[in-house]
Write a protein that holds these residues in place. Structure first.
Motif, PDB file in Angstrom:
ATOM      1  N   ALA A   1       0.848  -1.193   0.000  1.00  0.00           N
ATOM      2  CA  ALA A   1       0.000   0.000   0.000  1.00  0.00           C
ATOM      3  C   ALA A   1       0.881   1.240   0.000  1.00  0.00           C
ATOM      4  CB  ALA A   1      -0.928   0.020   1.210  1.00  0.00           C
ATOM      5  N   ASN A   2       0.527   2.213  -0.815  1.00  0.00           N
ATOM      6  CA  ASN A   2       1.231   3.493  -0.827  1.00  0.00           C
ATOM      7  C   ASN A   2       0.255   4.554  -1.291  1.00  0.00           C
ATOM      8  OD1 ASN A   2       1.463   3.675  -3.882  1.00  0.00           O
ATOM      9  ND2 ASN A   2       2.569   1.764  -3.499  1.00  0.00           N
ATOM     10  N   ARG A   3       0.672   5.790  -1.242  1.00  0.00           N
ATOM     11  CA  ARG A   3      -0.229   6.872  -1.632  1.00  0.00           C
ATOM     12  C   ARG A   3       0.552   8.019  -2.248  1.00  0.00           C
ATOM     13  NH1 ARG A   3      -1.813  10.284   3.829  1.00  0.00           N
ATOM     14  NH2 ARG A   3      -0.069   9.615   5.123  1.00  0.00           N
ATOM     15  N   ARG A   4      -0.162   8.816  -3.026  1.00  0.00           N
ATOM     16  CA  ARG A   4       0.397  10.039  -3.593  1.00  0.00           C
ATOM     17  C   ARG A   4      -0.759  10.915  -4.072  1.00  0.00           C
ATOM     18  NH1 ARG A   4      -2.190   9.380  -8.265  1.00  0.00           N
ATOM     19  NH2 ARG A   4      -1.791   7.378  -9.231  1.00  0.00           N
ATOM     20  N   ILE A   5      -0.477  12.182  -4.230  1.00  0.00           N
ATOM     21  CA  ILE A   5      -1.511  13.142  -4.619  1.00  0.00           C
ATOM     22  C   ILE A   5      -1.719  13.122  -6.131  1.00  0.00           C
ATOM     23  CG2 ILE A   5      -1.972  15.628  -4.843  1.00  0.00           C
ATOM     24  CD1 ILE A   5      -0.825  16.001  -2.086  1.00  0.00           C
ATOM     25  N   SER A   6      -2.966  13.207  -6.526  1.00  0.00           N
ATOM     26  CA  SER A   6      -3.332  13.430  -7.920  1.00  0.00           C
ATOM     27  C   SER A   6      -3.900  14.839  -8.001  1.00  0.00           C
ATOM     28  CB  SER A   6      -4.395  12.413  -8.351  1.00  0.00           C
ATOM     29  OG  SER A   6      -4.191  11.972  -9.654  1.00  0.00           O
ATOM     30  N   GLU A   7      -3.343  15.665  -8.876  1.00  0.00           N
ATOM     31  CA  GLU A   7      -3.703  17.081  -8.918  1.00  0.00           C
ATOM     32  C   GLU A   7      -4.872  17.317  -9.877  1.00  0.00           C
ATOM     33  OE1 GLU A   7      -0.011  19.123  -9.613  1.00  0.00           O
ATOM     34  OE2 GLU A   7       0.833  18.466  -7.697  1.00  0.00           O
ATOM     35  N   CYS A   8      -5.991  16.676  -9.518  1.00  0.00           N
ATOM     36  CA  CYS A   8      -7.228  16.881 -10.265  1.00  0.00           C
ATOM     37  C   CYS A   8      -8.391  16.429  -9.380  1.00  0.00           C
ATOM     38  CB  CYS A   8      -7.228  16.127 -11.593  1.00  0.00           C
ATOM     39  SG  CYS A   8      -7.250  14.331 -11.460  1.00  0.00           S
ATOM     40  N   ASN A   9      -9.598  16.697  -9.834  1.00  0.00           N
ATOM     41  CA  ASN A   9     -10.806  16.304  -9.121  1.00  0.00           C
ATOM     42  C   ASN A   9     -10.855  14.788  -8.950  1.00  0.00           C
ATOM     43  OD1 ASN A   9     -13.878  15.359  -9.624  1.00  0.00           O
ATOM     44  ND2 ASN A   9     -13.839  17.248  -8.452  1.00  0.00           N
ATOM     45  N   TRP A  10     -11.359  14.322  -7.807  1.00  0.00           N
ATOM     46  CA  TRP A  10     -11.318  12.887  -7.495  1.00  0.00           C
ATOM     47  C   TRP A  10     -12.113  12.042  -8.478  1.00  0.00           C
ATOM     48  CZ3 TRP A  10     -15.482   9.728  -6.143  1.00  0.00           C
ATOM     49  CH2 TRP A  10     -16.709  10.383  -5.915  1.00  0.00           C
ATOM     50  N   LEU A  11     -13.244  12.565  -8.960  1.00  0.00           N
ATOM     51  CA  LEU A  11     -14.057  11.778  -9.886  1.00  0.00           C
ATOM     52  C   LEU A  11     -13.369  11.658 -11.244  1.00  0.00           C
ATOM     53  CD1 LEU A  11     -16.670  10.211 -10.243  1.00  0.00           C
ATOM     54  CD2 LEU A  11     -17.779  12.331 -10.945  1.00  0.00           C
TER      55      LEU A  11
END
Length: 284
Positions: free
Chosen positions: A7-17
């Motif tokens: 498991a890991n995570r990172r930001i996506s620079e857009c709306n979640w949908l």
């Protein structure tokens, strides 16, 4: 066990949908994510789908979506060499995808693992994306695999100490290399998650969806929007969403199979998508 999960995570620079819809679409993957050569070393690093795999060799998929209480399961069905290659996914309301990840390389070797994402909204323009894998066959991941060392979601590529922002982003064109694009990877961008993010973010953080024209390949996306809109209306009326109380997805597993082209694919794959549990009712 700990050594059978990642498991890991990172930001996506857009709306979640916007990010979620890119993730649940099956038809883009063998195009955007393909390697250009079967012996390309990038494929061995997990950066490109082998051009000899059924995912790439198959024709454009027919999509079937079956709505359930938790969301839906859906299937991309492709004809390949007189058989059908079936990929069975799950969408769990409101922001979870479970996708198959059993085929390796050209599809001649299979592993017992599944994968997916949680697209968790931070605000209107940013999303925290959790990426996960698990191995249900007992094989252990190495520490390098578990911590994604060298990958585009690991500490070499994501600033874990500064809000989990990717070091590959709009400012450096998501690491695109035009030489790599000509010779190794269709996208010229390393690794599938980063390729997805480049497409999702480059269109702007929020896109006017009223200007779209969805087609047959967008059945899953259209169903997602319909479910979310209906749920929002129910909440406005003070009703709890059906999906909030559902637990049948706890046993859900995504699955991909090469099967005879005799109309039996649905019966043969759906039971494996709920191991040890009844199959939730779905409407085809």
């Amino acid at each position: 066990p700990e050594n059978q999960r990642i498991a890991n995570r990172r930001i996506s620079e857009c709306n979640w949908l916007q990010a979620l819809e890119g993730g649940i679409d099956t038809s883009h993957a063998p195009i955007l994510h393909r390697a250009l050569k079967s012996n390309d070393p990038s494929r061995n690093a997990g950066q490109g789908v082998d051009p000899n795999s059924p995912f790439v060799r198959g024709r454009a998929p027919n999509l079937e979506v079956e709505v359930t209480n938790y969301g839906y399961r859906y299937f991309g069905v492709r004809e390949v060499d007189g058989q059908v290659y079936v990929r069975g996914y799950h969408y769990v309301m409101p922001f979870t995808q479970i996708r198959p990840q059993q085929f390796v390389g050209d599809g001649s070797r299979q592993v017992e693992q599944a994968a997916g994402h949680f697209w968790v909204p931070m605000d209107d323009h940013n999303t925290m994306v959790w990426n996960w894998h698990y191995n249900y066959g007992g094989a252990a991941y190495t520490d390098d695999q578990r911590f994604m060392r060298g990958g585009t979601n690991g500490p070499d590529s994501v600033d874990w100490n500064n809000g989990f922002r990717s070091k590959y982003n709009r400012e450096n064109n998501w690491g695109m290399d035009r030489v790599v694009q000509k010779t190794e990877l269709y996208a010229g961008i390393p690794a599938g998650n980063l390729q997805d993010r480049a497409v999702q973010e480059s269109m702007g953080s929020i896109v006017d969806r009223t200007r779209e024209h969805l087609g047959p390949a967008d059945k899953a996306i259209a169903t997602t929007r319909r479910l979310l809109i209906n749920t929002a209306r129910a909440l406005r009326e003070g009703k709890d969403p059906v999906s909030a109380a559902d637990t049948t997805y706890h046993h859900a597993r995504a699955m991909e199979k090469m099967l005879p082209n005799d109309g039996s694919w649905h019966e043969r794959i759906v039971a494996e998508m709920y191991p040890g549990a009844p199959v939730p009712t779905g409407v085809r």
